[in-house]
Design an enzyme around this catalytic site. Structure first.
Site, mmCIF file in Angstrom:
data_model
loop_
_atom_site.group_PDB
_atom_site.id
_atom_site.type_symbol
_atom_site.label_atom_id
_atom_site.label_comp_id
_atom_site.label_asym_id
_atom_site.label_seq_id
_atom_site.Cartn_x
_atom_site.Cartn_y
_atom_site.Cartn_z
ATOM 1 C CD GLU A 68 -2.813 -1.432 2.319
ATOM 2 O OE1 GLU A 68 -2.794 -0.581 3.211
ATOM 3 O OE2 GLU A 68 -3.580 -2.417 2.328
ATOM 4 C CD GLU B 267 -4.657 -7.824 1.092
ATOM 5 O OE1 GLU B 267 -5.538 -7.116 1.619
ATOM 6 O OE2 GLU B 267 -3.443 -7.592 1.222
HETATM 7 O O1 9MR Z 1 -7.726 -8.449 7.708
HETATM 8 C C1 9MR Z 1 -6.809 -7.698 8.461
HETATM 9 C C2 9MR Z 1 -7.452 -7.265 9.769
HETATM 10 O O2 9MR Z 1 -7.705 -8.398 10.581
HETATM 11 C C3 9MR Z 1 -6.547 -6.271 10.479
HETATM 12 O O3 9MR Z 1 -7.212 -5.782 11.617
HETATM 13 C C4 9MR Z 1 -6.176 -5.150 9.530
HETATM 14 C C5 9MR Z 1 -5.262 -4.171 10.214
HETATM 15 O O4 9MR Z 1 -4.888 -3.147 9.393
HETATM 16 O O5 9MR Z 1 -5.546 -5.663 8.397
HETATM 17 C C6 9MR Z 1 -6.395 -6.481 7.653
HETATM 18 O O6 9MR Z 1 -5.753 -6.927 6.471
HETATM 19 C C7 9MR Z 1 -5.386 -5.907 5.548
HETATM 20 C C8 9MR Z 1 -4.145 -6.397 4.821
HETATM 21 O O7 9MR Z 1 -3.148 -6.718 5.759
HETATM 22 C C9 9MR Z 1 -3.647 -5.351 3.844
HETATM 23 N N1 9MR Z 1 -4.685 -4.957 2.928
HETATM 24 C C10 9MR Z 1 -5.962 -4.562 3.538
HETATM 25 C C11 9MR Z 1 -6.441 -5.672 4.464
HETATM 26 C C12 9MR Z 1 -7.820 -5.314 5.031
HETATM 27 O O8 9MR Z 1 -7.723 -4.191 5.839
#
Ligand code: 9MR
Length: 395
Positions: free
Chosen positions: A165, A270
């Site tokens: 990101e 994702e």
């Molecule tokens: O799914 C993840 C969630 O459990 C966490 O709380 C969150 C924290 O930022 O991150 C989520 O996963 C993210 C991923 O690592 C990067 N792309 C976006 C995803 C959804 O937020």
């Protein structure tokens, strides 16, 4: 019920009976309908997992993951704050178990993620006085982190989301602490350190909304620059956090083609499809969030997703996989972000406490119409025609 759907019925029946052990004998697994077998000649099919799915707390879930998928990504437990909570202190108990599970089951393991602005504790960017750390120190911290984590799993983690990101929607670089303190070079350095730590690992740039033309343009320019400078970048991950209408299939098609033309592997890393109404207006605090979750207009499917919506979701998945299949060869993997609807981050984002339905399995591990739409997207080659490419296994 046709044969492939019948096979899946046996799978979920086994789960419901809580005596499910599809992989306990060599034959049982191959009799089951699965995403991984259906797509075995197309691309890898992955899932992000939380700890319960590989720590044998819940054998049924573990069996489910093994039965359906051939790649896994840890949803949170390889992020910086999980493995490297304090300066000089690493914590690998959970990630070791995760890697062991993946290796034991011959899965293509993804390391998510090395350098990100989120889920990275403040200490990383601060000096002893509480001010911004200097550039050289931050680079040294980044090198130490990458070499320790990637080095530990050398040859076992097959691909790393090296930077996550890093672009703004307008195609400029995100003004993260990495960017502010080190400058753009942090990106090339992150790839360099990862490559040094494991020269055999695939290395990716991972981001969301790269289907938006301005953001994609910025990413393409950056990747060209990195390649011209001889930086090892294997691929680009399109996160694929979608809804029922965005992005259009054509935008997905163009995006995969654009990155493919750079000679990069492309992955959907994702994938999920948000089916809930979007929030009107900006962000709110937690109280506002709770009120919003209670508002039936913003949380309309509290008890179940109506059949018409199930079908809409199934059609959406079918159109997405239609595009993905068109790019077999360029597209190396499609990973779902969560196993069942009950696991999804979208139950709590952007509004906490709603009931969302973004994935292929419902809260009871039953396959939704969307699952069968994904299975059915793979064309079946005519029987007894050896000149045709081998179809995905149908048993
Ligand atoms: O799914 C993840 C969630 O459990 C966490 O709380 C969150 C924290 O930022 O991150 C989520 O996963 C993210 C991923 O690592 C990067 N792309 C976006 C995803 C959804 O937020």
């Amino acid at each position: 019920m046709n044969m492939k759907h019948k096979a899946f019925f046996l799978l979920v029946t086994g789960l419901a009976m809580a005596s499910f052990a599809p992989c306990s004998n060599g034959n049982a697994e191959t009799e089951l309908l699965s995403l991984k077998n259906t797509y075995k000649n197309e691309f890898l099919i992955g899932v992000s997992v939380k700890d319960s799915q590989f720590m044998a707390k819940n054998p049924a879930e573990t069996a489910f993951v093994k039965g359906q998928f051939n790649s896994i990504t840890p949803e949170n437990l390889l992020k910086w704050d999980a493995v490297h909570p304090q300066l000089g202190k690493y914590r690998f108990e959970e990630s070791d178990r995760f890697i062991e599970f993946g290796n034991k089951n011959g899965m293509f393991i993804i390391g998510h993620t090395l350098v990100w602005h989120s889920q990275t504790a403040d200490w990383v960017f601060k000096n002893a006085q509480g001010g911004d750390v200097d550039r050289e120190t931050l680079l040294a911290r980044m090198r130490d982190h990458i070499q320790t984590v990637v080095g530990r799993y050398k040859g076992r983690v097959r691909g790393w989301d090296v930077v996550n990101e890093i672009m703004e929607e307008n195609g400029s670089l995100r003004k993260s602490p990495w960017q502010k303190i080190i400058g753009e070079e942090y990106i090339a350095k992150a790839f360099q350190f990862a490559h040094e730590a494991d020269p055999t690992a695939e290395l990716y740039y991972n981001d969301y909304r790269l289907e938006v033309p301005g953001k994609r343009k910025g990413a393409i320019a950056l990747l060209r620059k990195l390649k011209a400078a001889g930086v090892t970048v294997t691929g680009v991950g399109l996160q694929g956090h979608y809804d029922l209408n965005w992005p259009k299939p054509q935008e997905v098609d163009e995006t995969i083609a654009d990155f493919g033309r750079l000679g990069l592997k492309v992955m959907i890393t994702e994938l999920d499809v948000d089916v809930l109404p979007s929030r009107p207006g900006g962000a709110g605090n937690a109280d506002v969030s709770r009120k919003e979750a209670a508002d039936p207009k913003l949380n309309p499917y509290k008890t179940a997703l109506p059949e018409a919506m199930q079908q809409k979701l199934a059609r959406r998945y079918a159109e997405l996989f239609g595009v993905y299949l068109k790019h077999r060869g360029t597209l190396s993997r499609v990973t779902f972000w969560g196993l069942t609807d009950g696991d999804s981050w979208l139950d709590n984002f952007p509004i906490k406490g709603r009931t969302n339905y973004p994935l292929l399995f419902d809260r009871s591990y039953h396959a939704k119409p969307a699952y069968f739409a994904v299975i059915d997207a793979v064309p079946v080659a005519p029987v007894n025609s050896p000149s045709q490419p081998q179809p995905a296994v149908r048993r």
